[in-house]
Design a protein around this motif. Structure first.
Motif: not given
Length: 475
Positions: A350-354, A387, A389, A391, A399-400, A462, A464
């Motif tokens: 899952k890549l969360n970067a809009d 996942t 993330d 931002w 990056y997480k 996780t 970071h």
């Protein structure tokens, strides 16, 4: 001890000399001052002046006998001369008095008062000649004309005897001081030597390999500071020794792992080559054999490359080619490359970067960082979710990477940055060298970034990563 003794003796000698000189000078000055007053008194007693104009009339020596008798009791005598240098009192020189030379008379006529010591007496056999003090004082009328000269002489043999006694007492005090100084020097030197010996014993123990030795000393002086420095040194050596032992254990473990991992591909390659050489491998199996040879060779290459990368990073020999780029497409492409491996493990990305996430970094090294972390997550996660993330925050990119894998204990988290460490060897592929996390940390440090990790057993891990925008620093 010699240093203390020398300092004390030098001080005593200097003080003794200065005290003797000061006392002698003070006595002489007092004697001269007293003789000068007697000379004035004699002149006032003998000189007579006219009442009308105040000019000099004559000498009256009647009362001088009384003055002479009184002064003689104090070992003092005097002589009175007129302006023509003729003896006025005593009328005949029956007593031994100071004589005025021509040079001295010329000085007296110029209003000078003469003070001197050790005038020779008439009797050369008299050793007291050197123990006399003379004052020659001129007197003038109101027209500045010389009237008389009074010479007063003091026999200072008594004073000299007192000074000799003082010197003897000082010598006795000096000898006593020498003994006391010797004792004090010995005591003080022993106090210092004993403390230095304590430091010496500790340094000998350290030289013998005992890095736990400590100097028990709490004095706040130079030797106390030296003892503290020795304690800091031994503590540092003990820490280094522990670190060397740990590194040696890791080296042995790595050599064992490396030897095993190298032996396996080399044995495989050797066996396949031998089979091809003697024709025991069927034609339809040869392509598979070539694939195995390449796979095992790649495995050896990765092992060597990881070690070279780590050493270059550790010695700051890596040159970064930083530039600004959007990290989202790079990460997406990387996940596509690892999707096959993730499918085998049953993992989901899952890549969360809009929005675009610009980062200023060396793109190849950035890929290496993210690849190693994601690859590590796949390795320790089965049928889970990974996942990513990405931002932006002011001045830096974040990056997480979080997984739902087996996780780690606190002790394992503390060790993952160590060289050759493998959190779970049973879950680590045989091609892994145990250098991945160490290389990641070094790469992030050369980017002036930060990396942190949180983990819990059976929950997940996780990572970071923070990479700052350092473009302004490099312009």
């Amino acid at each position: 001890m010699l240093a203390f003794f020398t300092v004390i003796m030098a001080t005593l000698v200097i003080v003794g000399i200065l005290f003797t000189q000061f006392t002698t000078k003070m006595i002489e000055d007092n004697t001269y001052h007293q003789l000068n007053r007697y000379a004035v008194a004699v002149a006032e007693e003998a000189m007579r002046f006219k009442a009308d104009d105040g000019s000099f009339a004559y000498f009256d020596t009647k009362g001088l006998e009384t003055d002479a008798s009184l002064l003689e009791q104090q070992n003092i005598n005097f002589t009175l001369y007129n302006a023509d240098r003729k003896l006025v009192y005593p009328e005949t020189q029956v007593k031994e008095t100071a004589n005025v030379t021509n040079a001295e008379w010329a000085q007296l006529k110029q209003h000078k008062i003469i003070q001197k010591r050790g005038a020779k007496q008439a009797n050369p056999a008299d050793n007291s000649a050197a123990n006399t003090m003379d004052v020659m004082k001129p007197f003038f009328d109101n027209k500045n004309k010389l009237i008389a000269v009074v010479v007063t002489r003091a026999n200072v043999s008594t004073v000299a005897d007192n000074l000799d006694m003082l010197r003897k007492n000082l010598l006795i005090a000096f000898l006593v001081s020498v003994v006391v100084a010797g004792m004090l020097s010995f005591i003080l030197s022993q106090l210092i030597v004993n403390r230095l010996r304590l430091i010496q014993l500790v340094t000998r123990r350290v030289a013998g390999g005992d890095y736990t030795a400590q100097v028990e000393m709490h004095r706040h002086d130079e030797i106390g500071a030296l003892a503290e420095d020795v304690n800091v040194m031994t503590a540092s050596l003990a820490a280094q020794e522990r670190e060397i032992e740990e590194q040696e254990e890791r080296r042995k473990e790595f050599m064992a792992n490396a030897s095993h991992e190298m032996r396996t591909p080399l044995t495989t390659i050797s066996g396949i080559v031998e089979g091809l050489q003697y024709g025991v491998i069927p034609e339809d199996e040869k392509m598979h054999s070539y694939d195995l040879i390449k796979s095992e060779a790649d495995r050896l290459t990765r092992l060597v490359k990881d070690n070279l990368d780590y050493e270059r990073l550790r010695q700051n020999k890596v040159v970064l080619k930083k530039k600004e780029f959007d990290s989202v497409p790079v990460i997406s492409n990387l996940l596509n490359q690892l999707s096959g491996k993730a499918d085998v493990a049953g993992d989901e990305f899952k890549l969360n970067a809009d929005s675009p996430v610009p980062v200023f970094a060396d793109q190849d090294r950035f890929i290496q960082i993210i690849f190693n972390i994601v690859n590590n997550a796949i390795q320790f996660t089965e049928n889970g979710v990974i996942t990513i993330d990405a931002w932006r925050e002011p001045g830096e990119a974040h990056y997480k990477i979080a997984d739902t894998g087996i996780g780690m204990t606190t002790e394992q988290v503390d060790k993952i940055w160590e060289r050759y460490y493998k959190a779970d060897p049973s879950r680590t592929k045989k091609s892994e060298s145990g250098l991945g996390m160490a290389i990641i940390r070094q790469l992030i440090e050369v980017h002036d970034g930060q990396i942190s990790v949180t983990s819990a057993p059976n929950v997940g891990t996780t990572f970071h990563v923070v990479i700052p925008d350092s473009q302004k620093k490099t312009d």
